[in-house]
Write a protein that holds these residues in place. Structure first.
Motif, mmCIF file in Angstrom:
data_model
loop_
_atom_site.group_PDB
_atom_site.id
_atom_site.type_symbol
_atom_site.label_atom_id
_atom_site.label_comp_id
_atom_site.label_asym_id
_atom_site.label_seq_id
_atom_site.Cartn_x
_atom_site.Cartn_y
_atom_site.Cartn_z
ATOM 1 N N HIS A 166 -24.685 75.366 -3.812
ATOM 2 C CA HIS A 166 -24.349 76.113 -2.539
ATOM 3 C C HIS A 166 -22.708 76.396 -2.508
ATOM 4 O O HIS A 166 -22.014 75.151 -2.725
ATOM 5 C CB HIS A 166 -24.765 75.396 -1.481
ATOM 6 C CG HIS A 166 -24.206 75.581 0.039
ATOM 7 N ND1 HIS A 166 -24.922 76.386 0.835
ATOM 8 C CD2 HIS A 166 -22.884 75.606 0.594
ATOM 9 C CE1 HIS A 166 -24.060 76.859 1.784
ATOM 10 N NE2 HIS A 166 -23.126 76.173 1.751
ATOM 11 N N GLY A 168 -19.746 76.776 -0.086
ATOM 12 C CA GLY A 168 -19.713 76.718 1.347
ATOM 13 C C GLY A 168 -18.942 77.877 2.070
ATOM 14 O O GLY A 168 -18.116 78.705 1.271
ATOM 15 N N THR A 169 -19.183 78.297 3.300
ATOM 16 C CA THR A 169 -18.572 79.470 4.069
ATOM 17 C C THR A 169 -16.990 79.455 3.590
ATOM 18 O O THR A 169 -16.216 78.205 3.930
ATOM 19 C CB THR A 169 -18.578 79.061 5.454
ATOM 20 O OG1 THR A 169 -20.245 78.976 5.891
ATOM 21 C CG2 THR A 169 -17.977 79.922 6.436
ATOM 22 N N GLY A 186 -18.353 72.160 -0.113
ATOM 23 C CA GLY A 186 -18.211 72.253 1.336
ATOM 24 C C GLY A 186 -17.396 73.466 1.958
ATOM 25 O O GLY A 186 -16.647 74.344 1.009
ATOM 26 N N ALA A 187 -17.566 73.706 3.000
ATOM 27 C CA ALA A 187 -17.007 74.926 3.896
ATOM 28 C C ALA A 187 -15.470 74.888 3.492
ATOM 29 O O ALA A 187 -14.784 73.664 3.671
ATOM 30 C CB ALA A 187 -17.321 75.026 5.217
ATOM 31 N N TYR A 202 -15.063 69.229 -1.722
ATOM 32 C CA TYR A 202 -14.731 69.879 -0.806
ATOM 33 C C TYR A 202 -13.138 69.464 -0.567
ATOM 34 O O TYR A 202 -12.730 68.654 -1.107
ATOM 35 C CB TYR A 202 -15.498 69.683 0.711
ATOM 36 C CG TYR A 202 -15.704 68.579 1.212
ATOM 37 C CD1 TYR A 202 -14.646 67.631 1.737
ATOM 38 C CD2 TYR A 202 -16.776 67.828 1.259
ATOM 39 C CE1 TYR A 202 -15.082 66.283 2.422
ATOM 40 C CE2 TYR A 202 -17.211 66.610 1.943
ATOM 41 C CZ TYR A 202 -15.936 66.001 2.378
ATOM 42 O OH TYR A 202 -16.403 64.563 3.023
HETATM 43 C C1 ACO Z 1 -24.870 82.159 8.066
HETATM 44 C C2 ACO Z 1 -24.746 80.542 7.895
HETATM 45 O O1 ACO Z 1 -24.507 80.041 8.851
HETATM 46 S S1 ACO Z 1 -24.666 79.902 6.195
HETATM 47 C C3 ACO Z 1 -24.215 78.425 6.386
HETATM 48 C C4 ACO Z 1 -23.057 78.000 5.868
HETATM 49 N N1 ACO Z 1 -22.614 76.735 5.814
HETATM 50 C C5 ACO Z 1 -21.911 75.888 4.840
HETATM 51 O O2 ACO Z 1 -21.314 76.555 4.114
HETATM 52 C C6 ACO Z 1 -21.562 74.631 5.349
HETATM 53 C C7 ACO Z 1 -21.306 73.701 4.087
HETATM 54 N N2 ACO Z 1 -21.286 72.313 4.477
HETATM 55 C C8 ACO Z 1 -20.383 71.460 4.866
HETATM 56 O O3 ACO Z 1 -19.021 72.028 4.672
HETATM 57 C C9 ACO Z 1 -20.257 70.142 5.106
HETATM 58 O O4 ACO Z 1 -19.611 69.654 6.076
HETATM 59 C C10 ACO Z 1 -20.794 69.222 3.871
HETATM 60 C C11 ACO Z 1 -22.051 69.456 3.262
HETATM 61 C C12 ACO Z 1 -19.589 69.103 2.909
HETATM 62 C C13 ACO Z 1 -20.389 67.509 4.441
HETATM 63 O O5 ACO Z 1 -21.265 67.529 5.214
HETATM 64 P P1 ACO Z 1 -21.561 65.718 5.379
HETATM 65 O O6 ACO Z 1 -22.061 65.087 4.273
HETATM 66 O O7 ACO Z 1 -22.841 65.879 6.772
HETATM 67 O O8 ACO Z 1 -20.152 65.276 6.033
HETATM 68 P P2 ACO Z 1 -19.729 64.840 7.772
HETATM 69 O O9 ACO Z 1 -20.124 66.066 8.337
HETATM 70 O O10 ACO Z 1 -20.476 63.405 7.782
HETATM 71 O O11 ACO Z 1 -18.193 64.595 7.177
HETATM 72 C C14 ACO Z 1 -17.796 63.518 6.484
HETATM 73 C C15 ACO Z 1 -16.318 63.611 6.267
HETATM 74 O O12 ACO Z 1 -16.058 64.509 5.412
HETATM 75 C C16 ACO Z 1 -15.197 65.657 6.157
HETATM 76 N N3 ACO Z 1 -15.731 67.004 5.793
HETATM 77 C C17 ACO Z 1 -16.927 67.559 5.742
HETATM 78 N N4 ACO Z 1 -17.184 68.792 5.290
HETATM 79 C C18 ACO Z 1 -15.811 69.125 5.162
HETATM 80 C C19 ACO Z 1 -15.229 70.286 4.292
HETATM 81 N N5 ACO Z 1 -15.700 71.096 3.930
HETATM 82 N N6 ACO Z 1 -13.714 70.308 4.064
HETATM 83 C C20 ACO Z 1 -12.914 69.120 4.346
HETATM 84 N N7 ACO Z 1 -13.579 67.961 4.937
HETATM 85 C C21 ACO Z 1 -14.788 67.957 5.115
HETATM 86 C C22 ACO Z 1 -15.456 65.262 7.671
HETATM 87 O O13 ACO Z 1 -14.248 65.731 8.155
HETATM 88 C C23 ACO Z 1 -15.466 63.986 7.650
HETATM 89 O O14 ACO Z 1 -14.449 63.460 7.538
HETATM 90 P P3 ACO Z 1 -14.084 61.971 8.331
HETATM 91 O O15 ACO Z 1 -15.080 60.953 7.806
HETATM 92 O O16 ACO Z 1 -12.582 61.791 7.982
HETATM 93 O O17 ACO Z 1 -14.365 62.129 9.740
#
Ligand code: ACO
Length: 211
Positions: A166, A168-169, A186-187, A202
């Protein structure tokens, strides 16, 4: 791109909404959708039953569209594709009319190329992979099967992505980078170094946060 066989859509969530509009724009015939339960469909498509209803249709007569979306690793999408492929069903490619897809690029079975995507010459997108809204895949990239390149991601030239990953966005991957299999980016990440299989990375620049 008009598919000649009628289509069954698997799933009824947000990704299904996006794919259904593309199928309509491409004047495809849609038999209906499958879902674990009978729920409203915003296009008034027919509810056919749960996924097993597919087996009531001959492999010769229909095509499937995998409308299971994903926000992290696309594990369920991969399962669905593999289950029905093993049973002899074929998945339709879904390509939005606004996507710019080089005639020198290759798209696999069931590849989904959404609105505003650009795919440059000699790029390859393997089976069951989503290239989501306005993502850009530059020359010679090779994206493995069952990947999700999320909206607005930018892959520079010669980037390799292993199966089941994956991206991310809004992520950016510089030229020549190799991202392993089942990697979660990650996004908003900036990828400047190769990424190992199954890593979660990420940040800008991206760092590995866990395996
Ligand atoms: C059409 C559509 O909608 S398609 C969908 C597309 N979506 C995407 O691409 C989303 C991708 N997912 C992400 O980026 C998610 O944030 C993930 C998978 C990387 C992490 O998710 P989780 O494991 O649930 O992490 P969680 O939200 O608990 O965050 C943990 C820590 O990492 C940080 N963090 C999470 N994602 C990111 C990121 N992308 N970049 C920087 N920091 C991040 C959070 O701020 C948090 O920090 P803190 O502990 O200091 O508060």
């Amino acid at each position: 791109m008009r598919e000649k066989k009628p289509i069954i859509i698997i799933g009824n969530g947000g990704h299904s909404k996006v794919l259904t509009e593309i199928l309509q724009l491409n004047q495809c015939e849609i038999i209906g959708f499958t879902s674990p339960k009978n729920e409203e469909n915003v296009y008034n498509l027919s509810f056919l039953g749960n996924d097993s209803i597919v087996y009531n249709y001959s492999q010769e007569n229909i095509l499937l569209v995998n409308a299971i979306g994903s926000t992290q690793l696309p594990v369920l999408r991969k399962k669905i594709f593999q289950k029905f492929s093993k049973a002899g069903y074929k998945f339709a490619q879904v390509v939005h009319p606004s996507a710019i897809v080089s005639s020198y690029s290759l798209l696999g079975e069931g590849a989904q190329i959404l609105a505003g995507v650009v795919i440059q010459p000699f790029a390859e997108v393997a089976d069951n992979t989503i290239v989501n809204t306005a993502a850009s895949i530059d020359h010679d990239c090779r994206i493995g099967a069952h990947c999700h390149i999320a909206p607005g991601a930018v892959l520079s030239g010669n980037v390799l992505i292993g199966q089941g990953s994956h991206i991310g966005t809004g992520s950016i991957i510089i030229q020549g980078i190799k991202v392993g299999e089942q990697v979660l980016v990650g996004a908003g990440s900036l990828i400047l170094k190769d990424v190992n299989d199954q890593a979660v990375v990420y940040g800008t620049p991206a760092k590995e946060v866990r395996k």
